[in-house]
Write a protein that holds these residues in place. Structure first.
Motif, PDB file in Angstrom:
ATOM      1  N   THR A  12       0.928  -1.266  -0.004  1.00 22.46           N
ATOM      2  CA  THR A  12       0.050   0.190  -0.070  1.00 22.46           C
ATOM      3  C   THR A  12       0.726   1.182   0.123  1.00 22.46           C
ATOM      4  N   GLY A  13       0.485   2.364  -0.712  1.00 25.04           N
ATOM      5  CA  GLY A  13       1.124   3.597  -0.818  1.00 25.04           C
ATOM      6  C   GLY A  13       2.625   3.181  -1.247  1.00 25.04           C
ATOM      7  N   ALA A  14       2.431   2.755  -2.390  1.00 18.67           N
ATOM      8  CA  ALA A  14       3.657   2.533  -3.407  1.00 18.67           C
ATOM      9  C   ALA A  14       4.005   3.403  -4.353  1.00 18.67           C
ATOM     10  N   SER A  15       3.302   4.416  -4.447  1.00 21.81           N
ATOM     11  CA  SER A  15       3.678   5.518  -5.422  1.00 21.81           C
ATOM     12  C   SER A  15       4.876   6.390  -5.286  1.00 21.81           C
ATOM     13  N   LYS A  16       5.057   6.109  -3.987  1.00 20.69           N
ATOM     14  CA  LYS A  16       6.304   7.184  -3.565  1.00 20.69           C
ATOM     15  C   LYS A  16       7.317   6.511  -2.669  1.00 20.69           C
ATOM     16  N   TYR A  37      -1.985   2.884  -4.710  1.00 21.39           N
ATOM     17  CA  TYR A  37      -1.661   4.527  -4.596  1.00 21.39           C
ATOM     18  C   TYR A  37      -3.074   5.148  -4.101  1.00 21.39           C
ATOM     19  N   ALA A  38      -3.126   6.191  -3.564  1.00 18.95           N
ATOM     20  CA  ALA A  38      -4.270   6.963  -3.360  1.00 18.95           C
ATOM     21  C   ALA A  38      -4.741   7.973  -4.478  1.00 18.95           C
ATOM     22  N   THR A  39      -3.888   8.875  -4.672  1.00 20.79           N
ATOM     23  CA  THR A  39      -4.269   9.842  -5.937  1.00 20.79           C
ATOM     24  C   THR A  39      -3.098   9.973  -6.909  1.00 20.79           C
ATOM     25  N   VAL A  65      -6.734   3.523   1.250  1.00 22.78           N
ATOM     26  CA  VAL A  65      -6.696   2.587   2.423  1.00 22.78           C
ATOM     27  C   VAL A  65      -7.678   2.749   3.520  1.00 22.78           C
ATOM     28  N   ALA A  66      -8.401   4.028   3.893  1.00 22.91           N
ATOM     29  CA  ALA A  66      -9.117   4.240   4.774  1.00 22.91           C
ATOM     30  C   ALA A  66     -10.390   3.916   4.474  1.00 22.91           C
ATOM     31  N   LYS A  67     -10.571   3.776   3.238  1.00 21.28           N
ATOM     32  CA  LYS A  67     -12.299   3.414   2.734  1.00 21.28           C
ATOM     33  C   LYS A  67     -12.075   2.015   2.519  1.00 21.28           C
ATOM     34  N   ASN A  90       1.715  -3.036   4.670  1.00 21.29           N
ATOM     35  CA  ASN A  90       0.877  -1.970   5.142  1.00 21.29           C
ATOM     36  C   ASN A  90       1.724  -0.729   5.355  1.00 21.29           C
ATOM     37  N   ASN A  91       2.160  -0.120   4.102  1.00 17.84           N
ATOM     38  CA  ASN A  91       3.046   1.133   4.251  1.00 17.84           C
ATOM     39  C   ASN A  91       2.540   2.357   4.199  1.00 17.84           C
ATOM     40  N   ALA A  92       1.126   2.598   3.326  1.00 14.95           N
ATOM     41  CA  ALA A  92       0.657   3.550   3.161  1.00 14.95           C
ATOM     42  C   ALA A  92       0.153   4.410   4.693  1.00 14.95           C
ATOM     43  N   GLY A  93       0.786   5.683   4.733  1.00 14.34           N
ATOM     44  CA  GLY A  93       0.635   6.435   6.047  1.00 14.34           C
ATOM     45  C   GLY A  93       0.837   7.879   5.719  1.00 14.34           C
ATOM     46  N   ILE A  94       0.531   8.480   6.861  1.00 12.89           N
ATOM     47  CA  ILE A  94       0.565  10.218   6.687  1.00 12.89           C
ATOM     48  C   ILE A  94       1.171  10.322   7.877  1.00 12.89           C
ATOM     49  N   SER A 141       5.702   0.904  10.588  1.00 13.44           N
ATOM     50  CA  SER A 141       5.474   1.555  11.736  1.00 13.44           C
ATOM     51  C   SER A 141       6.537   2.969  11.795  1.00 13.44           C
ATOM     52  N   SER A 142       6.878   3.162  12.858  1.00 10.29           N
ATOM     53  CA  SER A 142       7.838   4.347  13.043  1.00 10.29           C
ATOM     54  C   SER A 142       8.774   4.272  14.370  1.00 10.29           C
ATOM     55  N   GLU A 143       9.739   4.641  14.276  1.00  7.61           N
ATOM     56  CA  GLU A 143      10.778   5.005  15.467  1.00  7.61           C
ATOM     57  C   GLU A 143       9.724   5.990  16.348  1.00  7.61           C
ATOM     58  N   VAL A 154      -0.318  12.839  17.940  1.00  9.85           N
ATOM     59  CA  VAL A 154      -1.193  11.739  17.266  1.00  9.85           C
ATOM     60  C   VAL A 154      -0.464  11.083  16.433  1.00  9.85           C
ATOM     61  N   TYR A 155       0.574  11.451  15.681  1.00 11.45           N
ATOM     62  CA  TYR A 155       0.996  10.538  14.480  1.00 11.45           C
ATOM     63  C   TYR A 155       1.823   9.553  15.512  1.00 11.45           C
ATOM     64  N   SER A 156       2.570   9.650  16.439  1.00 13.02           N
ATOM     65  CA  SER A 156       3.301   8.772  17.144  1.00 13.02           C
ATOM     66  C   SER A 156       2.229   7.579  17.957  1.00 13.02           C
TER      67      SER A 156
HETATM   68  P1  NAP Z   1       5.449   9.369   1.253  1.00 11.80           P
HETATM   69  O1  NAP Z   1       6.649   9.692   0.470  1.00 11.80           O
HETATM   70  O2  NAP Z   1       4.566  10.641   1.615  1.00 11.80           O
HETATM   71  O3  NAP Z   1       4.380   8.570   0.484  1.00 11.80           O
HETATM   72  C1  NAP Z   1       3.343   8.244   1.064  1.00 11.80           C
HETATM   73  C2  NAP Z   1       2.517   7.029   0.146  1.00 11.80           C
HETATM   74  O4  NAP Z   1       1.300   6.711   0.608  1.00 11.80           O
HETATM   75  C3  NAP Z   1       2.277   7.441  -1.244  1.00 11.80           C
HETATM   76  O5  NAP Z   1       2.396   6.449  -2.171  1.00 11.80           O
HETATM   77  C4  NAP Z   1       0.795   7.840  -0.899  1.00 11.80           C
HETATM   78  O6  NAP Z   1       0.039   7.782  -2.175  1.00 11.80           O
HETATM   79  C5  NAP Z   1       0.467   6.769  -0.063  1.00 11.80           C
HETATM   80  N1  NAP Z   1      -0.827   7.079   0.529  1.00 11.80           N
HETATM   81  C6  NAP Z   1      -1.228   7.969   1.360  1.00 11.80           C
HETATM   82  N2  NAP Z   1      -2.395   8.022   1.837  1.00 11.80           N
HETATM   83  C7  NAP Z   1      -3.047   6.975   1.380  1.00 11.80           C
HETATM   84  C8  NAP Z   1      -4.026   6.590   1.477  1.00 11.80           C
HETATM   85  N3  NAP Z   1      -5.217   6.933   2.044  1.00 11.80           N
HETATM   86  N4  NAP Z   1      -4.446   5.366   0.862  1.00 11.80           N
HETATM   87  C9  NAP Z   1      -3.670   4.679  -0.091  1.00 11.80           C
HETATM   88  N5  NAP Z   1      -2.094   5.346   0.006  1.00 11.80           N
HETATM   89  C10 NAP Z   1      -2.069   6.494   0.611  1.00 11.80           C
HETATM   90  O7  NAP Z   1       5.677   8.494   2.701  1.00 11.80           O
HETATM   91  P2  NAP Z   1       7.031   7.890   3.184  1.00 11.80           P
HETATM   92  O8  NAP Z   1       7.861   8.942   3.871  1.00 11.80           O
HETATM   93  O9  NAP Z   1       7.610   6.857   2.260  1.00 11.80           O
HETATM   94  O10 NAP Z   1       6.193   6.961   4.437  1.00 11.80           O
HETATM   95  C11 NAP Z   1       5.624   5.703   4.141  1.00 11.80           C
HETATM   96  C12 NAP Z   1       5.315   4.894   5.488  1.00 11.80           C
HETATM   97  O11 NAP Z   1       6.430   5.186   6.366  1.00 11.80           O
HETATM   98  C13 NAP Z   1       4.297   5.923   6.171  1.00 11.80           C
HETATM   99  O12 NAP Z   1       3.641   4.802   6.893  1.00 11.80           O
HETATM  100  C14 NAP Z   1       5.088   6.372   7.340  1.00 11.80           C
HETATM  101  O13 NAP Z   1       4.483   6.848   8.515  1.00 11.80           O
HETATM  102  C15 NAP Z   1       6.426   5.557   7.416  1.00 11.80           C
HETATM  103  N6  NAP Z   1       7.545   6.314   8.048  1.00 11.80           N
HETATM  104  C16 NAP Z   1       8.315   7.157   7.183  1.00 11.80           C
HETATM  105  C17 NAP Z   1       9.439   7.727   7.746  1.00 11.80           C
HETATM  106  C18 NAP Z   1       9.997   8.784   7.054  1.00 11.80           C
HETATM  107  O14 NAP Z   1      11.140   9.511   7.558  1.00 11.80           O
HETATM  108  N7  NAP Z   1      10.011   8.850   5.829  1.00 11.80           N
HETATM  109  C19 NAP Z   1       9.712   7.580   9.151  1.00 11.80           C
HETATM  110  C20 NAP Z   1       9.182   6.518   9.844  1.00 11.80           C
HETATM  111  C21 NAP Z   1       7.762   5.993   9.172  1.00 11.80           C
HETATM  112  P3  NAP Z   1      -0.323   8.982  -3.176  1.00 11.80           P
HETATM  113  O15 NAP Z   1       0.902   9.539  -3.563  1.00 11.80           O
HETATM  114  O16 NAP Z   1      -1.365   8.468  -4.243  1.00 11.80           O
HETATM  115  O17 NAP Z   1      -1.305   9.980  -2.322  1.00 11.80           O
END
Ligand code: NAP
Length: 251
Positions: A12-16, A37-39, A65-67, A90-94, A141-143, A154-156
């Protein structure tokens, strides 16, 4: 390079970012990959193209993923394309960093819906496709769930909740041949961490100063560990929270 040969994986969330890297590394190890991907259709299509140009197999499937209805469609399209499922990531996250005074119902629910409810829906759908053979789940998840930063309450909390789900389900899946683990990344350079203003900030410098391996992570640092956990090399590992953070010890 065949650690995941003929396995079917949804990322999930594999576009970036981290998800895109996991999708590419899984495909390089022989998996058929569903790039969710979402958008960002264009970005997801680019990930699929990189994979197919390198001789791998992947499809892009939109779905928030929230729907729950989107999750149902995501798993149906996976079944139609590949007939089965072996691995769910399960990678998609904000991540929204804001002082507690600014937390609203909207920002709270958005993070919990995507970061916690999304994985719950996805795991429920995965169980049906795993069937009797079992499967493998990796929660990104996350550190931050272990060592929360100021303004990240809230994120934590979402990531601590996700880790609790990992541990609970590892026990609930006893006897079902389903492994489930969390990866806890430290700061990783991605589109998301750039947009959040972490990369190049004083916070990043402070975090790197507290990181024995002395640098911010790259998506590949996480993807390589995801390959390990998804493969038989990790056949006796479940219910674990694995930090991939350069050894970060505080903020
Ligand atoms: P990112 O660059 O912002 O990419 C997020 C990805 O998730 C995108 O592909 C996005 O798709 C997708 N996404 C967002 N909302 C979604 C939804 N509702 N349904 C489906 N896909 C959704 O994020 P990232 O930094 O790689 O982080 C990925 C994961 O690692 C997250 O869970 C984050 O909490 C965790 N993490 C990241 C870090 C860090 O420093 N980067 C550290 C610890 C943990 P669209 O582009 O289509 O919206």
């Amino acid at each position: 390079m065949n650690k995941l040969k003929n396995k079917v994986a949804i990322v999930t969330g594999a576009s970036k970012g981290i998800g895109a890297s996991i999708a590419k590394y899984f495909a390089a190890e022989g998996a058929n990959v569903v790039v969710n991907y979402a958008t960002s259709k264009e970005d997801a299509d680019k990930v699929v193209k990189v994979i197919t140009d390198n001789g791998g197999t992947a499809i892009a499937v939109q779905g928030d993923v929230a729907k729950e209805a989107d999750i149902t469609r995501l798993f149906e399209e996976t079944k139609n394309a590949f007939g089965a499922l072996d691995i769910l990531v399960n990678n998609a996250g904000i991540y929204t960093y804001e002082p507690i005074e600014q937390v609203s119902e909207k920002t709270f629910l958005r993070q919990f819906n995507i970061n916690v409810l999304g994985p719950v829906f996805a795991i429920q759908a995965a169980l049906k496709l795993f069937g009797d053979k079992g499967g493998n789940i990796i929660n990104i998840s996350s550190e931050a769930g272990k060592t929360p930063l100021p303004t990240g309450s809230v994120y934590s909390a979402t990531k601590a909740a996700l880790d609790a789900i990992t541990i609970s389900l590892s026990k609930e899946f006893s006897g079902k041949n389903i492994r489930i683990n969390s990866i806890l990344p430290g700061v990783v350079e991605t589109e998301g961490s750039h947009n959040a203003g972490f990369i190049g900030s004083d916070i990043e410098k402070k975090l790197v100063a507290n990181t024995p391996l002395g640098r911010t992570g790259q998506p590949e640092d996480i993807a390589k560990v995801a390959v390990f956990l998804a493969s038989d090399d990790a056949a006796w590992i479940t219910g674990e929270k694995i930090s991939v953070s350069g050894g970060i010890y505080g903020v």
